[in-house]
Design a protein around this motif. Structure first.
Motif, PDB file in Angstrom:
ATOM      1  N   SER A 107       0.825  -1.215   0.000  1.00  0.00           N
ATOM      2  CA  SER A 107       0.000   0.000   0.000  1.00  0.00           C
ATOM      3  C   SER A 107       0.855   1.260   0.000  1.00  0.00           C
ATOM      4  CB  SER A 107      -0.925  -0.002   1.224  1.00  0.00           C
ATOM      5  OG  SER A 107      -1.809  -1.106   1.196  1.00  0.00           O
ATOM      6  N   SER A 108       1.994   1.196   0.673  1.00  0.00           N
ATOM      7  CA  SER A 108       2.864   2.373   0.732  1.00  0.00           C
ATOM      8  C   SER A 108       3.469   2.701  -0.628  1.00  0.00           C
ATOM      9  CB  SER A 108       3.983   2.144   1.755  1.00  0.00           C
ATOM     10  OG  SER A 108       4.849   1.106   1.340  1.00  0.00           O
ATOM     11  N   MET A 109       3.510   1.723  -1.537  1.00  0.00           N
ATOM     12  CA  MET A 109       4.086   1.955  -2.863  1.00  0.00           C
ATOM     13  C   MET A 109       3.023   2.226  -3.931  1.00  0.00           C
ATOM     14  SD  MET A 109       7.367  -0.608  -3.077  1.00  0.00           S
ATOM     15  CE  MET A 109       6.458  -2.127  -2.786  1.00  0.00           C
ATOM     16  N   LYS A 110       1.755   2.324  -3.514  1.00  0.00           N
ATOM     17  CA  LYS A 110       0.695   2.670  -4.459  1.00  0.00           C
ATOM     18  C   LYS A 110       0.596   4.183  -4.593  1.00  0.00           C
ATOM     19  CE  LYS A 110      -2.137  -1.426  -3.493  1.00  0.00           C
ATOM     20  NZ  LYS A 110      -3.427  -1.923  -2.976  1.00  0.00           N
ATOM     21  N   ASP A 111       0.030   4.636  -5.706  1.00  0.00           N
ATOM     22  CA  ASP A 111      -0.141   6.076  -5.872  1.00  0.00           C
ATOM     23  C   ASP A 111      -1.394   6.538  -5.135  1.00  0.00           C
ATOM     24  OD1 ASP A 111      -2.464   5.807  -7.557  1.00  0.00           O
ATOM     25  OD2 ASP A 111      -1.117   5.216  -9.167  1.00  0.00           O
ATOM     26  N   ASN A 112      -1.604   7.837  -5.148  1.00  0.00           N
ATOM     27  CA  ASN A 112      -2.659   8.422  -4.319  1.00  0.00           C
ATOM     28  C   ASN A 112      -4.066   8.006  -4.749  1.00  0.00           C
ATOM     29  OD1 ASN A 112      -0.908  10.053  -2.631  1.00  0.00           O
ATOM     30  ND2 ASN A 112      -0.534  11.276  -4.465  1.00  0.00           N
ATOM     31  N   ALA A 113      -4.251   7.669  -6.017  1.00  0.00           N
ATOM     32  CA  ALA A 113      -5.590   7.275  -6.488  1.00  0.00           C
ATOM     33  C   ALA A 113      -5.854   5.805  -6.229  1.00  0.00           C
ATOM     34  CB  ALA A 113      -5.725   7.584  -7.974  1.00  0.00           C
ATOM     35  N   LYS A 114      -4.860   4.946  -6.472  1.00  0.00           N
ATOM     36  CA  LYS A 114      -5.071   3.500  -6.386  1.00  0.00           C
ATOM     37  C   LYS A 114      -5.147   3.005  -4.941  1.00  0.00           C
ATOM     38  CE  LYS A 114      -5.177   3.111 -10.782  1.00  0.00           C
ATOM     39  NZ  LYS A 114      -4.221   2.373 -11.573  1.00  0.00           N
ATOM     40  N   ILE A 115      -4.721   3.820  -3.985  1.00  0.00           N
ATOM     41  CA  ILE A 115      -4.742   3.376  -2.594  1.00  0.00           C
ATOM     42  C   ILE A 115      -6.174   3.182  -2.094  1.00  0.00           C
ATOM     43  CG2 ILE A 115      -4.735   5.705  -1.610  1.00  0.00           C
ATOM     44  CD1 ILE A 115      -2.827   2.710  -0.209  1.00  0.00           C
ATOM     45  N   TYR A 116      -7.135   3.847  -2.731  1.00  0.00           N
ATOM     46  CA  TYR A 116      -8.529   3.777  -2.278  1.00  0.00           C
ATOM     47  C   TYR A 116      -9.388   2.862  -3.149  1.00  0.00           C
ATOM     48  CZ  TYR A 116      -7.170   7.774   0.565  1.00  0.00           C
ATOM     49  OH  TYR A 116      -6.537   8.596   1.461  1.00  0.00           O
ATOM     50  N   GLU A 117      -8.765   2.065  -4.008  1.00  0.00           N
ATOM     51  CA  GLU A 117      -9.533   1.165  -4.863  1.00  0.00           C
ATOM     52  C   GLU A 117     -10.247   0.095  -4.043  1.00  0.00           C
ATOM     53  OE1 GLU A 117      -7.567   0.911  -9.302  1.00  0.00           O
ATOM     54  OE2 GLU A 117      -6.887  -0.484  -7.773  1.00  0.00           O
ATOM     55  N   VAL A 118     -11.443  -0.267  -4.460  1.00  0.00           N
ATOM     56  CA  VAL A 118     -12.223  -1.321  -3.823  1.00  0.00           C
ATOM     57  C   VAL A 118     -12.660  -2.306  -4.902  1.00  0.00           C
ATOM     58  CG1 VAL A 118     -14.280  -1.871  -2.472  1.00  0.00           C
ATOM     59  CG2 VAL A 118     -13.039   0.257  -2.042  1.00  0.00           C
ATOM     60  N   PRO A 119     -12.348  -3.600  -4.750  1.00  0.00           N
ATOM     61  CA  PRO A 119     -11.540  -4.176  -3.670  1.00  0.00           C
ATOM     62  C   PRO A 119     -10.061  -3.820  -3.848  1.00  0.00           C
ATOM     63  CG  PRO A 119     -12.045  -5.848  -5.299  1.00  0.00           C
ATOM     64  CD  PRO A 119     -12.801  -4.634  -5.709  1.00  0.00           C
ATOM     65  N   PRO A 120      -9.315  -3.743  -2.758  1.00  0.00           N
ATOM     66  CA  PRO A 120      -7.899  -3.350  -2.875  1.00  0.00           C
ATOM     67  C   PRO A 120      -7.063  -4.436  -3.545  1.00  0.00           C
ATOM     68  CG  PRO A 120      -8.414  -4.009  -0.625  1.00  0.00           C
ATOM     69  CD  PRO A 120      -9.722  -3.993  -1.364  1.00  0.00           C
ATOM     70  N   LYS A 121      -6.073  -4.003  -4.299  1.00  0.00           N
ATOM     71  CA  LYS A 121      -5.140  -4.924  -4.925  1.00  0.00           C
ATOM     72  C   LYS A 121      -3.973  -5.190  -3.983  1.00  0.00           C
ATOM     73  CE  LYS A 121      -6.075  -3.515  -9.700  1.00  0.00           C
ATOM     74  NZ  LYS A 121      -5.472  -2.951 -10.947  1.00  0.00           N
ATOM     75  N   ILE A 122      -3.483  -6.427  -4.023  1.00  0.00           N
ATOM     76  CA  ILE A 122      -2.352  -6.771  -3.159  1.00  0.00           C
ATOM     77  C   ILE A 122      -1.077  -6.101  -3.656  1.00  0.00           C
ATOM     78  CG2 ILE A 122      -0.911  -8.664  -2.307  1.00  0.00           C
ATOM     79  CD1 ILE A 122      -3.348 -10.450  -2.379  1.00  0.00           C
TER      80      ILE A 122
END
Length: 451
Positions: A45-60
């Motif tokens: 999660s720390s390496m995701k960008d600001n938009a993808k961090i809130y995706e549902v369902p979250p990606k591993i």
């Protein structure tokens, strides 16, 4: 027949044993995966960008990080002077960077390069990471501002933004890498740079490529983030997240030195200076102190420290470690009890005093137990939160966990930044546990603790 039955029974027993071992390994791996999943998810999660961090369902796993390069051409344009030319290029750089970061958030663009060319020469270049642009929007020059052309350029904000991001300008020409333009990248960038973000220079071309190292670069900006959130503190503005790391190192360093020294000298007195009965009573006092819940003494201790002047300063953080921890006293005593009394008797006959016996006999032989207690003190107190949060109001005194708690409560802090700083906070404990696991086992064995 009997022999045949015996062999069959032996083969069956061997298969059963191998099956049990296989099951044990599989179950252990499953439990390890379950235990490590939160850590791996935090790192991802720390390496995701600001938009993808809130995706549902979250990606591993995070999406591939893209780098976008845009080239603006100023050939044939007339400027009054060199300063005006540079200012126009800075305006275009800020407009294009923040427009792309805002309008193409779903494309995982983690890096933006902007080049300005004139008459075949590259004379301007600026480069920004997505986290840098986001911090300027959340806490910096464009805090609480809409991403619009008039806002981005209002009262020379673009100049301060360019100086913060960094740029190169040389009318005689800069060294520039070869860029392979992509029609798809050009069309996407051109669709964003319409009337709302129209640039002075013409978009000559654009190019994108994948660079997953940009995901790791995000950690650099997580460490800088506190300097944006708390700009009024000179120390934090200068050192960023390292301010809190330094505070934690000071506290933990003092705790290790204090516990190693105080617990050892206390255990020496119990083991070698007091009678067995008196030693048991004193040891019982320290062990009994471990049974007192912190919640029951928290308020009286806080009031006492405030009356002493130990509040909102380093004294409040350090003084609690001047009390010998009962379990460490017990470990030291068990180790000192194993040292033959003949050593002490021989030294006493030569006129050695108690300090000599402690410093020259007990401590040199106690290296295994010292390493155990130092490591346990570090691991046990590195993540300590409540007391440090209770006695510090000054931001310059915050330890890592207090800082992480307060930063996470900031409305502008994104989840990827919180995860990134959490990973930085727990990384030392994980690394030390891995690097010194063997020494930890040997120290426990040498301490005489049976398990």
């Amino acid at each position: 027949m009997k022999k045949g039955r015996s062999n069959g029974h032996g083969l069956g027993h061997g298969r059963s044993e191998r099956f049990l071992k296989t099951v044990a390994v599989i179950v252990s791996l499953l439990f390890a995966a379950v235990m490590l999943y939160p850590l791996l998810f935090a790192i991802s999660s720390s390496m995701k960008d600001n938009a993808k961090i809130y995706e549902v369902p979250p990606k591993i796993l995070p999406d591939p990080a893209n780098s976008l390069t845009m080239v603006f051409d100023y050939s044939g344009m007339k400027f009054e002077n060199d300063e005006q030319q540079k200012d126009v290029m800075m305006q275009d750089s800020v407009l294009s960077m923040f427009a792309i970061n805002s309008e193409m958030a779903q494309d995982s663009i983690m890096e933006i390069h902007v080049y300005g060319v004139k008459d075949g020469k590259t004379i301007f270049h600026s480069r920004a990471h997505q986290m840098k642009l986001q911090m300027e929007c959340d806490y910096g020059i464009y805090k609480a501002s809409a991403v619009k052309k008039d806002v981005l350029l209002h009262e020379g904000r673009h100049i301060r933004a360019c100086e913060s991001i960094g740029y190169e300008y040389d009318e005689n020409g800069l060294d520039a890498k070869e860029i392979k333009f992509s029609q798809e990248a050009h069309d996407k960038a051109a669709a964003v740079l319409t009337e709302d973000f129209r640039t002075t220079g013409a978009l000559a071309g654009a190019e994108t490529h994948v660079n997953n190292l940009l995901n790791l670069e995000s950690f650099r900006y997580y460490l800088e983030m506190p300097s944006y959130i708390y700009p009024k503190s000179e120390r934090i503005a200068k050192m960023g997240f390292m301010t809190f790391v330094l505070n934690s190192v000071i506290v933990i360093g003092f705790a290790i030195i204090a516990q190693v020294f105080l617990c050892s000298i206390t255990a020496f007195a119990i083991s070698k200076q007091l009678s067995p009965r008196a030693g048991k009573l004193v040891l019982l006092f320290f062990l009994g102190g471990m049974m007192v819940p912190f919640a029951s003494i928290m308020l009286p201790q806080l009031i006492m420290y405030r009356e002493m002047g130990a509040y909102n300063n380093y004294a409040a953080l350090l003084l609690p470690f001047l009390y010998p921890y009962g379990f460490y006293v017990y470990l030291y005593k068990g180790f000192f009890d194993q040292i033959p009394n003949s050593y002490f008797e021989a030294a006493s006959l030569d006129g050695a005093g108690s300090i000599y016996l402690y410093a020259k006999i007990c401590m040199p032989l106690s290296k295994p137990i010292i390493s155990l207690i130092a490591l346990q003190t570090f691991i046990g107190n590195w993540n300590d939160f409540f007391w440090a949060w209770l006695v510090t109001e000054d931001q310059n005194l915050w330890t890592l966990n207090v800082a992480l708690y307060n930063i996470s409560n900031n409305m502008g802090t994104k989840q990827n930044a919180i995860m990134g700083m959490a990973v930085v906070t727990i990384a030392p404990v994980i690394l030390l546990s891995i690097l010194f696991s063997r020494q930890l086992k040997q120290s426990i064995a040498a301490s005489g603790v049976k398990g």
